[in-house]
Motif scaffolding. Structure first.
Motif, PDB file in Angstrom:
ATOM      1  N   GLU A 168       0.703  -1.275   0.020  1.00 26.98           N
ATOM      2  CA  GLU A 168      -0.197   0.159  -0.015  1.00 26.98           C
ATOM      3  C   GLU A 168       0.913   1.363   0.034  1.00 26.98           C
ATOM      4  OE1 GLU A 168      -3.771   2.021   2.579  1.00 26.98           O
ATOM      5  OE2 GLU A 168      -2.779   0.125   3.025  1.00 26.98           O
ATOM      6  N   LYS A 169       0.575   2.321  -0.653  1.00 26.30           N
ATOM      7  CA  LYS A 169       1.399   3.364  -0.966  1.00 26.30           C
ATOM      8  C   LYS A 169       0.910   4.337   0.304  1.00 26.30           C
ATOM      9  CE  LYS A 169       1.361   3.292  -5.911  1.00 26.30           C
ATOM     10  NZ  LYS A 169       0.443   1.859  -6.075  1.00 26.30           N
ATOM     11  N   LYS A 170       1.962   4.796   0.849  1.00 25.62           N
ATOM     12  CA  LYS A 170       1.606   5.695   2.153  1.00 25.62           C
ATOM     13  C   LYS A 170       2.288   7.065   2.001  1.00 25.62           C
ATOM     14  CE  LYS A 170      -0.139   2.263   4.974  1.00 25.62           C
ATOM     15  NZ  LYS A 170      -1.417   2.443   5.769  1.00 25.62           N
ATOM     16  N   THR A 171       1.831   8.223   2.706  1.00 23.88           N
ATOM     17  CA  THR A 171       2.587   9.110   3.175  1.00 23.88           C
ATOM     18  C   THR A 171       1.949   9.328   4.618  1.00 23.88           C
ATOM     19  OG1 THR A 171       2.691  10.152   0.955  1.00 23.88           O
ATOM     20  CG2 THR A 171       2.862  11.749   2.772  1.00 23.88           C
ATOM     21  N   SER A 172       2.810   9.282   5.550  1.00 28.45           N
ATOM     22  CA  SER A 172       2.437   9.140   6.965  1.00 28.45           C
ATOM     23  C   SER A 172       3.198  10.206   7.911  1.00 28.45           C
ATOM     24  CB  SER A 172       2.934   7.817   7.677  1.00 28.45           C
ATOM     25  OG  SER A 172       2.136   6.621   6.900  1.00 28.45           O
ATOM     26  N   LEU A 173       2.292  10.780   8.720  1.00 31.41           N
ATOM     27  CA  LEU A 173       2.551  12.004   9.499  1.00 31.41           C
ATOM     28  C   LEU A 173       2.892  11.690  10.889  1.00 31.41           C
ATOM     29  CD1 LEU A 173       3.665  15.068   9.765  1.00 31.41           C
ATOM     30  CD2 LEU A 173       1.389  15.591   9.730  1.00 31.41           C
ATOM     31  N   TYR A 174       4.028  11.986  11.442  1.00 32.18           N
ATOM     32  CA  TYR A 174       4.191  11.419  13.061  1.00 32.18           C
ATOM     33  C   TYR A 174       4.591  12.605  13.757  1.00 32.18           C
ATOM     34  CZ  TYR A 174       4.358   6.716  10.954  1.00 32.18           C
ATOM     35  OH  TYR A 174       4.067   5.604  10.281  1.00 32.18           O
ATOM     36  N   GLU A 175       3.798  12.984  14.779  1.00 34.93           N
ATOM     37  CA  GLU A 175       4.046  13.881  15.825  1.00 34.93           C
ATOM     38  C   GLU A 175       4.822  13.433  16.992  1.00 34.93           C
ATOM     39  OE1 GLU A 175       1.689  17.500  18.284  1.00 34.93           O
ATOM     40  OE2 GLU A 175       0.503  15.669  17.457  1.00 34.93           O
ATOM     41  N   ASN A 176       5.920  14.388  17.355  1.00 38.77           N
ATOM     42  CA  ASN A 176       6.882  14.166  18.303  1.00 38.77           C
ATOM     43  C   ASN A 176       6.375  14.792  19.591  1.00 38.77           C
ATOM     44  OD1 ASN A 176       9.085  13.818  19.964  1.00 38.77           O
ATOM     45  ND2 ASN A 176      10.606  14.812  18.459  1.00 38.77           N
TER      46      ASN A 176
ATOM     47  N   SER B   9       3.692   9.702  17.306  1.00 39.47           N
ATOM     48  CA  SER B   9       2.054   9.213  17.248  1.00 39.47           C
ATOM     49  C   SER B   9       1.543   9.389  15.919  1.00 39.47           C
ATOM     50  CB  SER B   9       1.353   9.704  18.445  1.00 39.47           C
ATOM     51  OG  SER B   9       1.221  11.073  18.365  1.00 39.47           O
ATOM     52  N   LEU B  10       1.258   8.597  15.025  1.00 39.54           N
ATOM     53  CA  LEU B  10       0.450   8.721  13.924  1.00 39.54           C
ATOM     54  C   LEU B  10      -0.678   9.714  13.730  1.00 39.54           C
ATOM     55  CD1 LEU B  10       0.426   7.977  10.919  1.00 39.54           C
ATOM     56  CD2 LEU B  10      -1.324   6.486  11.704  1.00 39.54           C
ATOM     57  N   VAL B  11      -0.360  10.873  13.159  1.00 37.37           N
ATOM     58  CA  VAL B  11      -1.483  11.973  12.845  1.00 37.37           C
ATOM     59  C   VAL B  11      -2.347  11.328  11.872  1.00 37.37           C
ATOM     60  CG1 VAL B  11      -1.852  14.401  12.314  1.00 37.37           C
ATOM     61  CG2 VAL B  11       0.140  13.630  13.503  1.00 37.37           C
ATOM     62  N   ASN B  12      -3.685  11.099  12.294  1.00 33.41           N
ATOM     63  CA  ASN B  12      -4.710  10.679  11.448  1.00 33.41           C
ATOM     64  C   ASN B  12      -5.426  11.774  10.617  1.00 33.41           C
ATOM     65  OD1 ASN B  12      -4.565   7.968  12.311  1.00 33.41           O
ATOM     66  ND2 ASN B  12      -5.542   8.773  14.257  1.00 33.41           N
ATOM     67  N   ASN B  13      -5.830  11.502   9.575  1.00 30.58           N
ATOM     68  CA  ASN B  13      -7.041  12.197   8.704  1.00 30.58           C
ATOM     69  C   ASN B  13      -6.113  13.638   8.036  1.00 30.58           C
ATOM     70  OD1 ASN B  13      -9.179  10.775   9.339  1.00 30.58           O
ATOM     71  ND2 ASN B  13      -9.236  11.914  11.222  1.00 30.58           N
ATOM     72  N   THR B  14      -4.788  13.129   7.552  1.00 25.89           N
ATOM     73  CA  THR B  14      -4.098  14.148   6.825  1.00 25.89           C
ATOM     74  C   THR B  14      -4.478  14.055   5.195  1.00 25.89           C
ATOM     75  OG1 THR B  14      -2.379  12.270   6.503  1.00 25.89           O
ATOM     76  CG2 THR B  14      -2.047  13.698   8.360  1.00 25.89           C
ATOM     77  N   PRO B  15      -4.379  15.187   4.520  1.00 26.61           N
ATOM     78  CA  PRO B  15      -4.616  15.189   3.272  1.00 26.61           C
ATOM     79  C   PRO B  15      -3.639  14.679   1.947  1.00 26.61           C
ATOM     80  CG  PRO B  15      -3.858  17.289   3.758  1.00 26.61           C
ATOM     81  CD  PRO B  15      -3.823  16.212   4.959  1.00 26.61           C
ATOM     82  N   PHE B  16      -2.455  13.861   2.570  1.00 25.87           N
ATOM     83  CA  PHE B  16      -1.245  13.759   1.730  1.00 25.87           C
ATOM     84  C   PHE B  16      -1.694  12.438   0.749  1.00 25.87           C
ATOM     85  CE2 PHE B  16       0.450  15.224   5.758  1.00 25.87           C
ATOM     86  CZ  PHE B  16       0.917  16.273   5.207  1.00 25.87           C
ATOM     87  N   ASP B  17      -1.430  12.437  -0.380  1.00 28.44           N
ATOM     88  CA  ASP B  17      -1.372  11.334  -1.305  1.00 28.44           C
ATOM     89  C   ASP B  17      -0.456  10.336  -0.732  1.00 28.44           C
ATOM     90  OD1 ASP B  17      -3.549  11.341  -3.075  1.00 28.44           O
ATOM     91  OD2 ASP B  17      -2.259  11.825  -4.834  1.00 28.44           O
ATOM     92  N   GLY B  18      -0.841   9.168  -0.520  1.00 23.32           N
ATOM     93  CA  GLY B  18       0.024   8.044  -0.659  1.00 23.32           C
ATOM     94  C   GLY B  18       0.732   7.866  -1.888  1.00 23.32           C
ATOM     95  N   VAL B  19       2.114   7.777  -1.828  1.00 20.17           N
ATOM     96  CA  VAL B  19       2.946   7.557  -3.004  1.00 20.17           C
ATOM     97  C   VAL B  19       4.017   6.732  -2.918  1.00 20.17           C
ATOM     98  CG1 VAL B  19       2.586  10.048  -3.991  1.00 20.17           C
ATOM     99  CG2 VAL B  19       4.107   9.491  -2.350  1.00 20.17           C
TER     100      VAL B  19
END
Length: 485
Positions: A227-235, A242-252
């Motif tokens: 699965e193509k992902k673009t994942s944002l994690y907050e420090n 922790s994973l930030v949910n509901n972000t607008p990034f296209d998985g690539v």
């Protein structure tokens, strides 16, 4: 850090110096006289001042056209952008398919080196080399890093303890996509963090997502389910993510990502390229509202591409971030485009270089003329000769000068590291620091503090480029040039 090593960081102190203002548009020209750089098929490149002489040296990895001969080569810069191969560097691996990253992990004032990839054998490695201060490297056999192929390495102080930790992602020796985090104890001894929320990936960058003074992380690429992902994690500030949910990034996938303040509003935006879930080639800019909430900027001219690069850089010294994009665009299409930032999120295609894919870039002032040059590796389009040749682009920016006078500097002010990712240490000896002012190359004041201690650390949240640091103490004023990368 002892006094001798600190002195190596002291930049040229000037009684009178000039800062440049733009007088023409972006104009990077290939230096066709450069013919001594080794071919770089499936390789990488990076620049850093490895010998503490004040200029940017060069490292290139990769294979020749037949993938039969691989090489890792260090080149010394004479200060004018002329590179000479260094023999007997101590680097034992001839590398392809990996990453290069410099960082001072043991706090001794020189830049150590991580190399990942493979050398023709089926084994992937991640070798860490310690610098003796003169650009001579020694392999650290105790380094615990996961061998990897096709991924990323990022050094950053993620737990705010004053030393550089490391994040790695890519393909491990079981051909499993992995992401790992290692904490530094301050002396260059690393320990793997046992439990993290990261899910695979191949390209990554740390950045300030929400301006809370800790480094957050964004990762692109496929996971082990394809699965193509673009994942944002907050420090949280201590290195817990922790994973930030509901972000607008296209998985690539087959992607690259970078962060920078593209719209000049004081927060970090995201630029990425790659192939998305709809099998479209994209190059997308996501704007940050300052709190870590992102939105896609739909009105950009960037060409969609994959297996390439994206970079922010101020090529025309007008104090905003231009964009450089490389990669395959589908079919036989290949790109290497520079887009000038006109302000208000308006970009204009102003230059097209020799087009490349499976590419990497290194950006910095290689010839000491206070503008950003560039080195690009990759596979050039078939209409070009020497398709695996690394190309050196000199910035031909014509500038006028604005002169700013300062008192003569002294040898009791030390600024490091240089180049810097944004965190700058300023130390003064036998005196108290009363003020610091930092100017960009068009003479604008970008940082000021009139109440610094003799041992201060600041974070300069500015675009990559050249800055002039003016430190005024009770005894004198000194001016130093610092490069942000």
């Amino acid at each position: 850090m002892n006094l001798k090593m600190k002195l190596l960081y002291l930049q040229l102190v000037l009684i009178l110096f000039s800062v440049a203002s733009i007088a023409q548009n972006i104009n990077l020209q290939e230096d066709t006289t450069v013919n001594n750089l080794y071919d770089s098929r499936q390789g990488s490149c990076a620049m850093a001042d490895i010998d503490n002489d004040g200029d940017l040296d060069l490292i290139i990895t990769g294979a020749n056209a037949q993938l039969a001969d691989r090489k890792t080569t260090l080149y010394s810069n004479d200060g004018l952008g002329i590179f000479t191969e260094i023999n007997d560097t101590g680097l034992s691996n001839n590398t392809e398919g990996g990453d290069i990253e410099f960082a001072d992990v043991d706090g001794d004032g020189d830049l150590d080196l991580m190399l990942t990839g493979r050398d023709g054998s089926p084994v992937y490695y991640a070798n860490f080399y310690l610098n003796d201060g003169s650009g001579n490297y020694t392999l650290d056999p105790s380094a615990p890093f996961e061998g990897s192929l096709g991924g990323d390495v990022d050094f950053e102080d993620i737990d705010n303890d004053g030393d550089l930790d490391v994040f790695m992602c890519g393909l491990d020796n079981n051909n499993t996509i992995f992401s790992k985090l290692y904490f530094n104890d301050g002396t260059g001894v690393f320990t793997e963090v046992a439990s993290t929320p990261f899910i695979g990936g191949f390209s990554s960058t740390f950045f300030y997502m929400d301006n809370d003074n800790d480094m957050d992380l964004i990762i692109t690429g496929t996971d082990n389910n394809g699965e193509k992902k673009t994942s944002l994690y907050e420090n949280d500030g201590l290195g817990n993510f922790s994973l930030v949910n509901n972000t607008p990034f296209d998985g690539v996938e087959n992607s690259n990502i970078c962060a920078g303040d593209s719209d000049g509003d004081g927060d970090m935006d995201i630029l990425l390229n790659g192939m998305n879930e709809s099998f479209e080639y994209v190059c997308q800019l996501y704007l940050n509202d300052g709190s870590g909430v992102f939105s896609l900027e739909t009105n950009t001219p960037f060409i969609g591409c994959f297996i390439g690069t994206v970079d922010f850089a101020d090529f025309d010294n007008d104090n905003d971030l231009d964009v450089f994009v490389t990669g395959a665009t589908g079919g036989a299409g290949v790109a290497a485009h520079i887009y000038e930032n006109l302000g208000n999120n308006n970009f204009n295609l102003v230059d097209s270089l020799v087009r490349v894919y499976v590419s990497t870039t290194a950006i910095g002032d290689i010839d000491g003329d206070n503008d950003l040059d560039m080195i690009v590796t990759g596979i050039a389009n078939q209409a070009t000769t020497d398709i695996f040749k690394p190309r050196v682009y000199k910035n031909m920016l014509v500038t006028t000068s604005v002169e700013i006078a300062f008192d003569e500097g002294n040898e009791n002010t030390f600024i490091y590291p240089n180049p810097s990712a944004g965190t700058i240490n300023i130390e003064t000896v036998n005196t108290s620091t009363s003020s610091i002012k930092i100017y960009n190359t068009i003479g604008e004041l970008v940082f000021s503090n009139d109440d610094l201690t003799s041992n201060a650390q600041i974070h300069l949240d500015q675009p990559p480029g050249i800055y002039f640091v003016v430190v005024k103490t009770s005894n004198s004023t000194s001016t130093s040039k610092v490069i942000l990368r």
